[in-house]
Design a protein around this motif. Structure first.
Motif, PDB file in Angstrom:
ATOM      1  N   PRO A   1      -5.934 -18.913  10.484  1.00  0.00           N
ATOM      2  CA  PRO A   1      -6.679 -18.279   9.353  1.00  0.00           C
ATOM      3  C   PRO A   1      -5.871 -16.986   8.842  1.00  0.00           C
ATOM      4  N   THR A   2      -6.054 -16.670   7.689  1.00  0.00           N
ATOM      5  CA  THR A   2      -5.607 -15.514   7.178  1.00  0.00           C
ATOM      6  C   THR A   2      -6.536 -14.291   6.941  1.00  0.00           C
ATOM      7  N   VAL A   3      -6.458 -13.200   7.497  1.00  0.00           N
ATOM      8  CA  VAL A   3      -7.367 -12.164   7.519  1.00  0.00           C
ATOM      9  C   VAL A   3      -6.831 -11.020   6.626  1.00  0.00           C
ATOM     10  N   MET A   4      -7.247 -10.440   5.422  1.00  0.00           N
ATOM     11  CA  MET A   4      -6.646  -9.360   4.653  1.00  0.00           C
ATOM     12  C   MET A   4      -7.434  -8.124   5.006  1.00  0.00           C
ATOM     13  N   ILE A   5      -6.629  -7.223   5.600  1.00  0.00           N
ATOM     14  CA  ILE A   5      -7.242  -5.742   5.638  1.00  0.00           C
ATOM     15  C   ILE A   5      -7.076  -5.013   4.561  1.00  0.00           C
ATOM     16  N   VAL A   6      -8.271  -4.560   3.859  1.00  0.00           N
ATOM     17  CA  VAL A   6      -8.327  -3.574   2.884  1.00  0.00           C
ATOM     18  C   VAL A   6      -8.359  -2.203   3.200  1.00  0.00           C
ATOM     19  N   GLU A   7      -7.621  -1.225   3.645  1.00  0.00           N
ATOM     20  CA  GLU A   7      -7.799  -0.174   4.242  1.00  0.00           C
ATOM     21  C   GLU A   7      -7.183   0.994   3.995  1.00  0.00           C
ATOM     22  N   ASP A   8      -7.156   2.011   3.539  1.00  0.00           N
ATOM     23  CA  ASP A   8      -6.192   3.074   3.131  1.00  0.00           C
ATOM     24  C   ASP A   8      -5.779   3.873   4.134  1.00  0.00           C
ATOM     25  N   ASP A   9      -6.463   3.945   5.181  1.00  0.00           N
ATOM     26  CA  ASP A   9      -5.849   4.617   6.382  1.00  0.00           C
ATOM     27  C   ASP A   9      -4.762   3.625   7.252  1.00  0.00           C
ATOM     28  N   GLN A  10      -3.786   3.917   7.283  1.00  0.00           N
ATOM     29  CA  GLN A  10      -2.599   3.196   7.853  1.00  0.00           C
ATOM     30  C   GLN A  10      -2.966   2.914   9.397  1.00  0.00           C
ATOM     31  N   LYS A  11      -3.208   4.122  10.107  1.00  0.00           N
ATOM     32  CA  LYS A  11      -3.538   4.060  11.522  1.00  0.00           C
ATOM     33  C   LYS A  11      -4.594   3.019  11.736  1.00  0.00           C
ATOM     34  N   ILE A  12      -5.791   3.247  10.964  1.00  0.00           N
ATOM     35  CA  ILE A  12      -6.971   2.222  11.206  1.00  0.00           C
ATOM     36  C   ILE A  12      -6.355   0.565  10.831  1.00  0.00           C
TER      37      ILE A  12
ATOM     38  N   ASN B   1      -3.548 -14.437  11.322  1.00  0.00           N
ATOM     39  CA  ASN B   1      -2.504 -13.872  10.488  1.00  0.00           C
ATOM     40  C   ASN B   1      -3.099 -13.036   9.550  1.00  0.00           C
ATOM     41  N   ALA B   2      -2.620 -11.594   9.883  1.00  0.00           N
ATOM     42  CA  ALA B   2      -3.134 -10.454   9.166  1.00  0.00           C
ATOM     43  C   ALA B   2      -2.048  -9.759   8.029  1.00  0.00           C
ATOM     44  N   VAL B   3      -2.758  -9.574   6.967  1.00  0.00           N
ATOM     45  CA  VAL B   3      -2.302  -9.083   5.692  1.00  0.00           C
ATOM     46  C   VAL B   3      -2.924  -7.910   5.321  1.00  0.00           C
ATOM     47  N   GLN B   4      -1.972  -7.065   4.967  1.00  0.00           N
ATOM     48  CA  GLN B   4      -2.478  -5.442   5.033  1.00  0.00           C
ATOM     49  C   GLN B   4      -2.457  -4.869   3.463  1.00  0.00           C
ATOM     50  N   ALA B   5      -3.664  -4.592   2.964  1.00  0.00           N
ATOM     51  CA  ALA B   5      -3.548  -3.598   1.462  1.00  0.00           C
ATOM     52  C   ALA B   5      -3.928  -2.319   1.714  1.00  0.00           C
ATOM     53  N   TYR B   6      -3.302  -1.480   1.067  1.00  0.00           N
ATOM     54  CA  TYR B   6      -3.878  -0.025   1.334  1.00  0.00           C
ATOM     55  C   TYR B   6      -4.532   0.711   0.221  1.00  0.00           C
ATOM     56  N   ASP B   7      -4.887  -0.112  -0.893  1.00  0.00           N
ATOM     57  CA  ASP B   7      -5.759   0.303  -1.989  1.00  0.00           C
ATOM     58  C   ASP B   7      -6.239  -0.956  -3.011  1.00  0.00           C
ATOM     59  N   GLY B   8      -7.081  -0.703  -3.819  1.00  0.00           N
ATOM     60  CA  GLY B   8      -7.803  -1.841  -4.324  1.00  0.00           C
ATOM     61  C   GLY B   8      -7.025  -2.527  -5.434  1.00  0.00           C
TER      62      GLY B   8
ATOM     63  N   GLU C   1      -2.200 -13.985  -3.671  1.00  0.00           N
ATOM     64  CA  GLU C   1      -1.174 -14.480  -3.202  1.00  0.00           C
ATOM     65  C   GLU C   1      -1.267 -15.201  -1.750  1.00  0.00           C
ATOM     66  N   HIS C   2      -2.125 -14.717  -0.908  1.00  0.00           N
ATOM     67  CA  HIS C   2      -2.295 -15.206   0.219  1.00  0.00           C
ATOM     68  C   HIS C   2      -3.583 -15.903   0.294  1.00  0.00           C
ATOM     69  N   ASP C   3      -4.569 -16.051  -0.503  1.00  0.00           N
ATOM     70  CA  ASP C   3      -5.983 -16.689  -0.361  1.00  0.00           C
ATOM     71  C   ASP C   3      -6.511 -16.386   0.962  1.00  0.00           C
ATOM     72  N   PRO C   4      -7.319 -15.272   1.335  1.00  0.00           N
ATOM     73  CA  PRO C   4      -7.393 -15.116   2.659  1.00  0.00           C
ATOM     74  C   PRO C   4      -8.580 -16.060   2.912  1.00  0.00           C
ATOM     75  N   CYS C   5      -8.995 -16.179   4.451  1.00  0.00           N
ATOM     76  CA  CYS C   5     -10.239 -16.804   4.686  1.00  0.00           C
ATOM     77  C   CYS C   5     -11.387 -15.642   4.830  1.00  0.00           C
ATOM     78  N   LEU C   6     -10.968 -14.362   5.073  1.00  0.00           N
ATOM     79  CA  LEU C   6     -11.842 -13.355   5.537  1.00  0.00           C
ATOM     80  C   LEU C   6     -11.143 -12.129   5.122  1.00  0.00           C
ATOM     81  N   VAL C   7     -11.880 -11.255   4.515  1.00  0.00           N
ATOM     82  CA  VAL C   7     -11.506  -9.790   4.017  1.00  0.00           C
ATOM     83  C   VAL C   7     -12.237  -8.881   4.778  1.00  0.00           C
ATOM     84  N   ILE C   8     -11.439  -7.745   5.332  1.00  0.00           N
ATOM     85  CA  ILE C   8     -12.011  -6.665   6.162  1.00  0.00           C
ATOM     86  C   ILE C   8     -11.829  -5.582   5.302  1.00  0.00           C
ATOM     87  N   LEU C   9     -13.059  -5.032   4.557  1.00  0.00           N
ATOM     88  CA  LEU C   9     -12.826  -4.175   3.407  1.00  0.00           C
ATOM     89  C   LEU C   9     -13.516  -2.973   3.790  1.00  0.00           C
ATOM     90  N   ASP C  10     -12.680  -1.767   3.425  1.00  0.00           N
ATOM     91  CA  ASP C  10     -13.197  -0.477   3.252  1.00  0.00           C
ATOM     92  C   ASP C  10     -13.447  -0.280   1.914  1.00  0.00           C
TER      93      ASP C  10
END
Length: 227
Positions: free
Chosen positions: A3-14, A28-35, A44-53
């Protein structure tokens, strides 16, 4: 397929910390750093779940969530992970369509438990799978063949998803039966699975008599061919 999970978080360390734990648990983790980037990667990735800041550059987390829920398409599960900890902020996030809400600072182990629980609650099958014109979209319960909708029964859909999710893996009739007919008697096993397979092949194979997607492995069972 993981499953693909997208992380939307602007703090790169987190973001990197969350990615590390997700990949350790087999996602499978995909990272985005802004909206703005999040929208592009979402499509592009059609994630199953989004972890959203929520506090993001360019487009806020709230705006991104509204955009996700406003699309006429499959909805992913969404876990908000934010420093916004006031009650009215949590309520607003949930009302916008989040499935869960966690506050920072957070425990990565607890976050992984929430990820597992949310995906379990929203259903095991969540990842869109495509192969040579055949597309299965479990969150909408749709199957497309060369862009045309294919009408499948629930049993046929579950059978196709299981096989496509594990390309090249041979499933015995016992294994398939346990997934789609868990309460059936063993003596009707062969007839049940073979009947479903025959109907499924008529709907997705160009020549059902010479299947090229789902093949029979003599003496063993069936497998989906992804080559």
């Amino acid at each position: 397929m993981r499953p693909t999970v997208m992380i939307v978080e602007d703090d790169q360390k987190i973001s990197n910390l969350i990615k590390l734990y997700l990949e350790k648990d087999g996602y499978n983790a995909v990272q985005a750093y802004d909206g703005k980037e999040a929208k592009q990667l979402f499509l592009e990735h059609d994630p199953c779940l989004v972890i959203l800041d929520l506090m993001l550059p360019f487009i806020s987390g709230e705006q991104f969530l509204e955009w996700v829920r406003g699309r006429n398409a499959e909805d992913p599960a969404v876990i908000i992970l934010s420093a916004k900890a006031r009650t009215h902020e949590k309520i607003n996030g949930l009302r916008l369509g989040a499935d869960d809400y966690m506050t920072k600072p957070f425990s990565p182990e607890e976050l992984m438990a929430h990820v597992e629980a949310v995906l379990r609650r929203t259903g095991r099958m969540c990842q869109k799978i495509a192969h040579k014109g055949l597309v299965i979209k479990p969150r909408k319960g749709e199957v497309l063949l060369d862009g045309e909708h294919v009408e499948l029964t629930n049993y046929e859909f579950n059978l196709l998803y299981l096989l496509m999710e594990h390309p090249g893996q041979v499933f015995t009739r016992e294994q398939l039966l346990a997934r789609i007919h868990p309460n059936d008697e063993a003596e009707i096993m062969t007839r049940t699975i073979d009947a479903h397979m025959k109907k499924l092949r008529r709907k997705i194979e160009k020549d059902p008599s010479k299947p090229s997607r789902i093949i029979t492995v003599r003496g063993m069972g069936y497998k989906f061919i992804d080559s």
